[in-house]
Design an enzyme around this catalytic site. Sequence first.
Site, PDB file in Angstrom:
ATOM      1  N   ASP A   1       0.807  -1.215   0.000  1.00  0.00           N
ATOM      2  CA  ASP A   1       0.000   0.000   0.000  1.00  0.00           C
ATOM      3  C   ASP A   1       0.845   1.272   0.000  1.00  0.00           C
ATOM      4  O   ASP A   1       0.343   2.365   0.240  1.00  0.00           O
ATOM      5  CB  ASP A   1      -0.953   0.013   1.201  1.00  0.00           C
ATOM      6  CG  ASP A   1      -0.242  -0.235   2.516  1.00  0.00           C
ATOM      7  OD1 ASP A   1       1.012  -0.303   2.523  1.00  0.00           O
ATOM      8  OD2 ASP A   1      -0.925  -0.366   3.551  1.00  0.00           O
TER       9      ASP A   1
ATOM     10  N   ASP B   1      10.580  -4.696  10.566  1.00  0.00           N
ATOM     11  CA  ASP B   1      11.293  -3.495  10.131  1.00  0.00           C
ATOM     12  C   ASP B   1      12.197  -2.953  11.233  1.00  0.00           C
ATOM     13  O   ASP B   1      13.321  -2.502  10.976  1.00  0.00           O
ATOM     14  CB  ASP B   1      10.306  -2.420   9.672  1.00  0.00           C
ATOM     15  CG  ASP B   1       9.141  -2.240  10.633  1.00  0.00           C
ATOM     16  OD1 ASP B   1       9.112  -2.890  11.704  1.00  0.00           O
ATOM     17  OD2 ASP B   1       8.244  -1.441  10.321  1.00  0.00           O
TER      18      ASP B   1
ATOM     19  N   ARG C   1       5.267  -3.188  19.323  1.00  0.00           N
ATOM     20  CA  ARG C   1       6.491  -2.571  18.811  1.00  0.00           C
ATOM     21  C   ARG C   1       7.331  -2.002  19.957  1.00  0.00           C
ATOM     22  O   ARG C   1       8.565  -2.043  19.915  1.00  0.00           O
ATOM     23  CB  ARG C   1       6.132  -1.497  17.776  1.00  0.00           C
ATOM     24  CG  ARG C   1       5.516  -2.102  16.524  1.00  0.00           C
ATOM     25  CD  ARG C   1       5.039  -1.071  15.526  1.00  0.00           C
ATOM     26  NE  ARG C   1       6.110  -0.451  14.758  1.00  0.00           N
ATOM     27  CZ  ARG C   1       6.731  -1.007  13.732  1.00  0.00           C
ATOM     28  NH1 ARG C   1       6.421  -2.237  13.347  1.00  0.00           N
ATOM     29  NH2 ARG C   1       7.669  -0.360  13.068  1.00  0.00           N
TER      30      ARG C   1
END
Length: 302
Positions: free
Chosen positions: A123, A210, A257
């Site tokens: 996206d 990531d 995270r």
Amino acid sequence: MWNSLPGGLLVLPEYSTHLAHFPFFYLNLGVSPGQEFTAVIHAVTPLVSQSQPIMKLLQVVSKSKYCSQIIILWNSEKPAPHRTKWPPMPVPLIVTDGRRKTTSRFLPNAAIETDAVLSLDEDTVLLTSEVNFAFLVWRSFPDRIVGYPPRSHFWDPLKHAWGYTSKWTNDYSIVLTGAAFYHRYYHHLFTHYLPPSLRALVDRTSNCEDILMNFLVSSVTHLPPIKVAQRKQYKELPSPQGTKGLPWTNPEHFNQRQECVNTFASWFGYMPLVHSQFRLDPVLFKDQVSVLRKKYKDLERA
């Protein structure tokens, strides 16, 4: 144990005979990295419409004169669409099975023959000129992650723990791999150096890959990633089914995270992430001069 290359840079011993694969090779011998890149798009959404963001992304990336090929890492529960469902492009398109693992996007892939990998989420919204500029920046810094969406870490003295923030400021220590260039060698380090427990954490939560890649690269280089100019900000578009169920709309996604940052720091034994306020812009970017004098005009029009 790690081995040292000239300049004090470290490499895994099993790769010490393949210097041409190291991003550090160029820095020590003054040789430029390759002049093309391979785009790897991580796809998780079933293909139901020709108007989905991934279709636009394919067209944008394939128009780059530096793009060698595009690999779609199909990580959806539904089978990958037939090749005829994808749009025609000027570069080869390969659709591979992601094996439904978040970390599969960082597995070594024999199909990747270029030094540079452009990692993309399905996206991601970019212009071809943005891709071109970021790639040229990466060629000057082939050992770093070079890209757009920045994030940062900080020490929370009240909790005695590391924190993670997505606030847009001039300071950053992470560049998300949803839109970033890096050297393919880091696929080998991610897969063969990092412990299975960290990769299992990423796969179990479908989160933090990531952040883990940024930890890895900064631990090797002792340097921050590099952010490049972009039009406004990294955009994440909702799926055709709407935003319900998307990971970044779930508060637990952010909490995970935060926990990942501390788990990774614990394994590394220190905090390898490095803060930076450095950003590279095209020449005359935002300057009050005629747009005809500017090479990357589109970056200021959108």
